[in-house]
Design a protein around this motif. Structure first.
Motif, PDB file in Angstrom:
ATOM      1  N   PRO A   1       0.800  -1.235   0.000  1.00 50.03           N
ATOM      2  CA  PRO A   1       0.000   0.000   0.000  1.00 50.03           C
ATOM      3  C   PRO A   1       0.831   1.283   0.000  1.00 50.03           C
ATOM      4  O   PRO A   1       0.451   2.270  -0.647  1.00 50.03           O
ATOM      5  CB  PRO A   1      -0.830  -0.124   1.279  1.00 50.03           C
ATOM      6  N   GLN A   2       1.961   1.293   0.698  1.00 50.07           N
ATOM      7  CA  GLN A   2       2.770   2.509   0.724  1.00 50.07           C
ATOM      8  C   GLN A   2       3.397   2.778  -0.641  1.00 50.07           C
ATOM      9  O   GLN A   2       3.404   3.909  -1.123  1.00 50.07           O
ATOM     10  CB  GLN A   2       3.862   2.418   1.786  1.00 50.07           C
ATOM     11  N   GLU A   3       3.906   1.739  -1.282  1.00 51.24           N
ATOM     12  CA  GLU A   3       4.478   1.901  -2.623  1.00 51.24           C
ATOM     13  C   GLU A   3       3.403   2.351  -3.617  1.00 51.24           C
ATOM     14  O   GLU A   3       3.654   3.216  -4.459  1.00 51.24           O
ATOM     15  CB  GLU A   3       5.102   0.583  -3.078  1.00 51.24           C
ATOM     16  N   MET A   4       2.203   1.763  -3.508  1.00 46.83           N
ATOM     17  CA  MET A   4       1.120   2.137  -4.412  1.00 46.83           C
ATOM     18  C   MET A   4       0.727   3.598  -4.223  1.00 46.83           C
ATOM     19  O   MET A   4       0.447   4.320  -5.194  1.00 46.83           O
ATOM     20  CB  MET A   4      -0.094   1.234  -4.155  1.00 46.83           C
ATOM     21  N   THR A   5       0.740   4.053  -2.979  1.00 45.25           N
ATOM     22  CA  THR A   5       0.399   5.449  -2.695  1.00 45.25           C
ATOM     23  C   THR A   5       1.420   6.399  -3.303  1.00 45.25           C
ATOM     24  O   THR A   5       1.060   7.412  -3.920  1.00 45.25           O
ATOM     25  CB  THR A   5       0.308   5.683  -1.178  1.00 45.25           C
ATOM     26  N   LEU A   6       2.694   6.062  -3.160  1.00 43.39           N
ATOM     27  CA  LEU A   6       3.735   6.915  -3.731  1.00 43.39           C
ATOM     28  C   LEU A   6       3.716   6.863  -5.249  1.00 43.39           C
ATOM     29  O   LEU A   6       3.861   7.893  -5.921  1.00 43.39           O
ATOM     30  CB  LEU A   6       5.108   6.500  -3.182  1.00 43.39           C
ATOM     31  N   TRP A   7       3.517   5.667  -5.822  1.00 41.64           N
ATOM     32  CA  TRP A   7       3.425   5.545  -7.282  1.00 41.64           C
ATOM     33  C   TRP A   7       2.273   6.415  -7.800  1.00 41.64           C
ATOM     34  O   TRP A   7       2.412   7.127  -8.799  1.00 41.64           O
ATOM     35  CB  TRP A   7       3.202   4.083  -7.672  1.00 41.64           C
ATOM     36  N   THR A   8       1.135   6.387  -7.110  1.00 44.57           N
ATOM     37  CA  THR A   8      -0.020   7.193  -7.501  1.00 44.57           C
ATOM     38  C   THR A   8       0.301   8.681  -7.435  1.00 44.57           C
ATOM     39  O   THR A   8      -0.120   9.464  -8.300  1.00 44.57           O
ATOM     40  CB  THR A   8      -1.224   6.868  -6.594  1.00 44.57           C
ATOM     41  N   ALA A   9       1.046   9.081  -6.408  1.00 40.09           N
ATOM     42  CA  ALA A   9       1.420  10.493  -6.260  1.00 40.09           C
ATOM     43  C   ALA A   9       2.279  10.976  -7.420  1.00 40.09           C
ATOM     44  O   ALA A   9       2.282  12.167  -7.743  1.00 40.09           O
ATOM     45  CB  ALA A   9       2.148  10.705  -4.940  1.00 40.09           C
ATOM     46  N   LEU A  10       3.013  10.050  -8.064  1.00 42.58           N
ATOM     47  CA  LEU A  10       3.901  10.413  -9.165  1.00 42.58           C
ATOM     48  C   LEU A  10       3.284  10.165 -10.543  1.00 42.58           C
ATOM     49  O   LEU A  10       3.868  10.541 -11.559  1.00 42.58           O
ATOM     50  CB  LEU A  10       5.214   9.623  -9.054  1.00 42.58           C
ATOM     51  N   CYS A  11       2.131   9.518 -10.576  1.00 41.62           N
ATOM     52  CA  CYS A  11       1.515   9.158 -11.854  1.00 41.62           C
ATOM     53  C   CYS A  11       1.113  10.407 -12.624  1.00 41.62           C
ATOM     54  O   CYS A  11       0.398  11.281 -12.100  1.00 41.62           O
ATOM     55  CB  CYS A  11       0.297   8.277 -11.587  1.00 41.62           C
ATOM     56  N   TRP A  12       1.552  10.486 -13.895  1.00 41.64           N
ATOM     57  CA  TRP A  12       1.263  11.611 -14.784  1.00 41.64           C
ATOM     58  C   TRP A  12       1.765  12.929 -14.213  1.00 41.64           C
ATOM     59  O   TRP A  12       1.178  13.993 -14.445  1.00 41.64           O
ATOM     60  CB  TRP A  12      -0.215  11.678 -15.141  1.00 41.64           C
ATOM     61  N   ARG A  13       2.867  12.861 -13.481  1.00 41.60           N
ATOM     62  CA  ARG A  13       3.541  14.064 -13.007  1.00 41.60           C
ATOM     63  C   ARG A  13       5.022  13.948 -13.345  1.00 41.60           C
ATOM     64  O   ARG A  13       5.587  12.853 -13.344  1.00 41.60           O
ATOM     65  CB  ARG A  13       3.362  14.246 -11.500  1.00 41.60           C
ATOM     66  N   LEU A  14       5.647  15.081 -13.601  1.00 42.66           N
ATOM     67  CA  LEU A  14       7.088  15.198 -13.800  1.00 42.66           C
ATOM     68  C   LEU A  14       7.538  16.189 -12.739  1.00 42.66           C
ATOM     69  O   LEU A  14       7.433  17.394 -12.937  1.00 42.66           O
ATOM     70  CB  LEU A  14       7.408  15.699 -15.207  1.00 42.66           C
ATOM     71  N   THR A  15       8.022  15.684 -11.639  1.00 42.08           N
ATOM     72  CA  THR A  15       8.119  16.556 -10.475  1.00 42.08           C
ATOM     73  C   THR A  15       9.405  16.363  -9.689  1.00 42.08           C
ATOM     74  O   THR A  15      10.032  15.300  -9.740  1.00 42.08           O
ATOM     75  CB  THR A  15       6.908  16.303  -9.553  1.00 42.08           C
ATOM     76  N   GLU A  16       9.777  17.400  -8.959  1.00 41.32           N
ATOM     77  CA  GLU A  16      10.945  17.334  -8.094  1.00 41.32           C
ATOM     78  C   GLU A  16      10.621  16.556  -6.826  1.00 41.32           C
ATOM     79  O   GLU A  16       9.455  16.328  -6.490  1.00 41.32           O
ATOM     80  CB  GLU A  16      11.412  18.746  -7.747  1.00 41.32           C
TER      81      GLU A  16
ATOM     82  N   LEU B   1      -9.735   6.239 -10.267  1.00 43.90           N
ATOM     83  CA  LEU B   1     -10.438   6.565  -9.026  1.00 43.90           C
ATOM     84  C   LEU B   1     -10.084   5.564  -7.933  1.00 43.90           C
ATOM     85  O   LEU B   1      -9.843   5.951  -6.783  1.00 43.90           O
ATOM     86  CB  LEU B   1     -11.950   6.573  -9.265  1.00 43.90           C
ATOM     87  N   ARG B   2     -10.028   4.279  -8.291  1.00 43.55           N
ATOM     88  CA  ARG B   2      -9.696   3.257  -7.293  1.00 43.55           C
ATOM     89  C   ARG B   2      -8.268   3.389  -6.799  1.00 43.55           C
ATOM     90  O   ARG B   2      -7.946   3.012  -5.678  1.00 43.55           O
ATOM     91  CB  ARG B   2      -9.927   1.851  -7.870  1.00 43.55           C
ATOM     92  N   SER B   3      -7.387   3.926  -7.658  1.00 45.00           N
ATOM     93  CA  SER B   3      -5.983   4.058  -7.255  1.00 45.00           C
ATOM     94  C   SER B   3      -5.731   5.314  -6.419  1.00 45.00           C
ATOM     95  O   SER B   3      -4.623   5.524  -5.934  1.00 45.00           O
ATOM     96  CB  SER B   3      -5.074   4.085  -8.490  1.00 45.00           C
ATOM     97  N   GLY B   4      -6.772   6.161  -6.256  1.00 38.23           N
ATOM     98  CA  GLY B   4      -6.618   7.340  -5.402  1.00 38.23           C
ATOM     99  C   GLY B   4      -6.511   8.655  -6.138  1.00 38.23           C
ATOM    100  O   GLY B   4      -6.400   9.705  -5.514  1.00 38.23           O
ATOM    101  N   ILE B   5      -6.548   8.639  -7.488  1.00 38.55           N
ATOM    102  CA  ILE B   5      -6.489   9.889  -8.249  1.00 38.55           C
ATOM    103  C   ILE B   5      -7.785  10.674  -8.023  1.00 38.55           C
ATOM    104  O   ILE B   5      -8.877  10.105  -8.028  1.00 38.55           O
ATOM    105  CB  ILE B   5      -6.302   9.599  -9.755  1.00 38.55           C
ATOM    106  N   ALA B   6      -7.678  11.980  -7.827  1.00 41.16           N
ATOM    107  CA  ALA B   6      -8.854  12.819  -7.606  1.00 41.16           C
ATOM    108  C   ALA B   6      -9.789  12.754  -8.814  1.00 41.16           C
ATOM    109  O   ALA B   6      -9.323  12.731  -9.960  1.00 41.16           O
ATOM    110  CB  ALA B   6      -8.427  14.259  -7.350  1.00 41.16           C
TER     111      ALA B   6
END
Length: 231
Positions: free
Chosen positions: A37-52, A127-132
């Motif tokens: 779950p922690q890895e999935m949460t972080l992966w979701t936070a980075l999905c479709w983002r190019l970020t520092e 939506l299931r993965s946590g994306i707004a």
């Protein structure tokens, strides 16, 4: 001058069911990767983002707020683990563009089908993965593409191509009607260019900036996903 570093998630999300148990996986290059779950949460936070890194941590903290994640690693440990596993990519450079090309140059571009049923399925999975919901709903917007973006979509639709290979296509004038085998012959038809050096060779190409920008913009608009080749 401080070095710039950017991160993004790779592959695409699927939810698997096994004997009444539901669990998330990431699919990439026909391989399946499980995540806690922690890895999935972080992966979701980075999905479709190019970020520092700091912004990635901010997104992650927003998503994980109130969640009970066990075992809970530090953000840095979890991020480093996903980079090591090849599920998150990072790129570094002296400038923002250098970091962006270092991030995208070796990654493969996979267009997302424009069919409405697939978009609905993708929307529900996001939506299931946590994306707004508001962010996931951008899948349904009609995409207005520049000429470089159109070429990226058409060429990568024929055969998997990395960003560096797409730059090479633009440099060589590869027609977007070329088949996959024809395209690869044109890309690697000389004595110098190989799959090992094409990322560095294309870094100084005249078309590097517009093609890299096209890939980045398509990714941010959720028109493509990014993958790496798995061994």
């Amino acid at each position: 001058m401080a070095e710039k570093t950017l991160y993004t998630a790779l592959g695409h999300f699927r939810c698997r069911h096994d004997k009444g148990r539901r669990y998330p996986v990431i699919l990439m290059d026909h391989h399946e990767f499980g995540m806690d779950p922690q890895e999935m949460t972080l992966w979701t936070a980075l999905c479709w983002r190019l970020t520092e890194r700091q912004r990635a941590e901010d997104f992650y903290e927003q998503l994980s707020n109130g969640m009970e994640l066990f075992p809970r690693r530090s953000f840095s440990d979890c991020l480093d683990r996903l980079v090591t596993r090849g599920l998150v990519a990072k790129g570094s450079g002296a400038t923002d563009f250098d970091a962006l090309y270092d991030l995208l140059g070796g990654l493969y571009v996979v267009p997302i089908s424009s069919s409405f049923p697939l978009k609905v399925v993708t929307f529900l999975k996001l939506l299931r993965s946590g994306i707004a919901p508001a962010l996931a709903a951008t899948l349904f917007r009609r995409d207005q593409r520049t000429e470089p973006e159109r070429c990226v979509m058409v060429l990568s639709g024929h055969t998997p191509l990395s960003t560096a290979e797409l730059v090479r296509c633009a440099e060589c004038g590869v027609p977007d009607t070329a088949s996959g085998p024809q395209m690869l012959d044109l890309l690697y038809g000389d004595q110098e260019t190989t799959s090992d050096n094409i990322v560095s060779e294309m870094r100084t190409a005249a078309c590097c900036r517009p093609v890299t920008a096209a890939v980045a913009n398509l990714y941010l608009r959720k028109q493509i996903i990014l993958e790496r080749a798995c061994a």
